[in-house]
Scaffold this motif. Sequence first.
Motif, mmCIF file in Angstrom:
data_model
loop_
_atom_site.group_PDB
_atom_site.id
_atom_site.type_symbol
_atom_site.label_atom_id
_atom_site.label_comp_id
_atom_site.label_asym_id
_atom_site.label_seq_id
_atom_site.Cartn_x
_atom_site.Cartn_y
_atom_site.Cartn_z
ATOM 1 N N ARG A 1 38.012 47.126 34.961
ATOM 2 C CA ARG A 1 36.864 46.636 34.227
ATOM 3 C C ARG A 1 37.198 45.343 33.473
ATOM 4 N NH1 ARG A 1 34.445 49.526 37.291
ATOM 5 N NH2 ARG A 1 33.508 51.553 36.757
ATOM 6 N N TYR A 2 36.139 44.609 33.142
ATOM 7 C CA TYR A 2 36.280 43.383 32.347
ATOM 8 C C TYR A 2 35.895 43.729 30.907
ATOM 9 C CZ TYR A 2 36.146 38.456 31.080
ATOM 10 O OH TYR A 2 36.398 37.226 30.495
ATOM 11 N N GLN B 1 33.039 46.115 24.639
ATOM 12 C CA GLN B 1 32.227 46.425 25.813
ATOM 13 C C GLN B 1 33.033 46.121 27.073
ATOM 14 O OE1 GLN B 1 27.887 45.067 25.137
ATOM 15 N NE2 GLN B 1 29.077 43.641 23.913
ATOM 16 N N TRP B 2 32.761 46.873 28.125
ATOM 17 C CA TRP B 2 33.391 46.546 29.397
ATOM 18 C C TRP B 2 32.383 46.625 30.537
ATOM 19 C CZ3 TRP B 2 34.836 50.711 26.350
ATOM 20 C CH2 TRP B 2 34.562 51.993 26.823
ATOM 21 N N PRO C 1 30.819 39.010 33.109
ATOM 22 C CA PRO C 1 29.410 38.603 33.028
ATOM 23 C C PRO C 1 29.269 37.090 33.197
ATOM 24 C CG PRO C 1 30.007 40.057 31.210
ATOM 25 C CD PRO C 1 31.276 39.655 31.875
ATOM 26 N N MET C 2 28.326 36.688 34.030
ATOM 27 C CA MET C 2 28.102 35.262 34.280
ATOM 28 C C MET C 2 27.046 34.694 33.342
ATOM 29 S SD MET C 2 30.336 34.808 36.516
ATOM 30 C CE MET C 2 29.983 33.095 36.880
ATOM 31 N N ASP D 1 23.741 42.988 28.573
ATOM 32 C CA ASP D 1 22.929 44.104 28.106
ATOM 33 C C ASP D 1 23.212 45.379 28.894
ATOM 34 O OD1 ASP D 1 20.055 41.940 27.603
ATOM 35 O OD2 ASP D 1 21.707 42.476 26.257
ATOM 36 N N LYS D 2 23.988 45.279 29.960
ATOM 37 C CA LYS D 2 24.234 46.436 30.816
ATOM 38 C C LYS D 2 25.729 46.683 31.000
ATOM 39 C CE LYS D 2 19.963 45.522 33.384
ATOM 40 N NZ LYS D 2 19.384 45.210 34.719
ATOM 41 N N PRO D 3 26.457 46.985 29.943
ATOM 42 C CA PRO D 3 27.890 47.273 30.089
ATOM 43 C C PRO D 3 28.110 48.663 30.670
ATOM 44 C CG PRO D 3 27.231 47.557 27.827
ATOM 45 C CD PRO D 3 26.023 47.030 28.547
#
Length: 289
Positions: A28-29, A40-41, A46-47, A53-55
């Motif tokens: 995960r990032y 958050q991951w 995320p670009m 908003d959707k981790p």
Amino acid sequence: MPEVDGQNRHCGYLDIDEMDTKKKFQHRYLIVDRKKGLIQWFIDKPMKASDEDKPCGIINIGYITKVDVASKAKVSYCFVINTPFRPYYVQTINQVELEEWVEIINDASKITVPKLFFHPAPLELFKMFAAHLAKDASIDPEQTFTYRTEIVGGVVVKKKCTLDGQVVKQDEPTSPTSLTHPDQHFQFPNVGSKIIKQGWAIKQGHVRKNWKRRYFILKQDRFAYYKSDQDKEPIRSIPINEILAARAEDEMKPRDNLLLLATTDKIYYIQAETEDDMYEWVDAFCNAI
């Protein structure tokens, strides 16, 4: 290795055990966002800001109690993020990266104390602070007390004082439990003996993970569980100031009527007999805390 993005957030790829099994880690990032107070991951970096908003998962930084190397986990270069509700195990690629992430997250979650507490302040300032604390607690700041001890007649006496040091006159005699011989350790009065809630429930073991029926008693000053309601000595007794939080376990639901009790060193899973009983236990713990 952790990097810093354009919003001054530490981020990077890590392997996270999302289900708390210490076996299945997901790549995960991870982003440590101090402004939002969140870790958050995501499945990938995320670009766009809207993608955040959707981790895949979130940890409230305010809930983190400690971050340390997971020495007991059978995984190389693993550290654990401890929260009152569950531990999160994270794996890095080497020792250097592990130490950097531990330092970053510990630094993000540390508590800073205002300088006010390190300097003497006038009485009025303390009264203003007490009034602020009492705003939503129905406490009169003029009746905020402290205590001091004196040797009277060869015994240690604990006396209630106002903030300006004046001893408060008491109509009733001092309780014998607040007195002790000067050669013994000073003992505070036992004011927490009232039972808040008691009853049978099932508790998960910490080592074998088996479930056993136990008798639980929650008092004002401590929580204990016994093998039987006839036993006088508990299996374990936990001071109330070591209990951090209690809540109904709604996420994974491995069992019905399950509540989670977080303490300073362990997380207890307790199954109540009914759903109403579960919520009664949660309310009782919250009130005691």
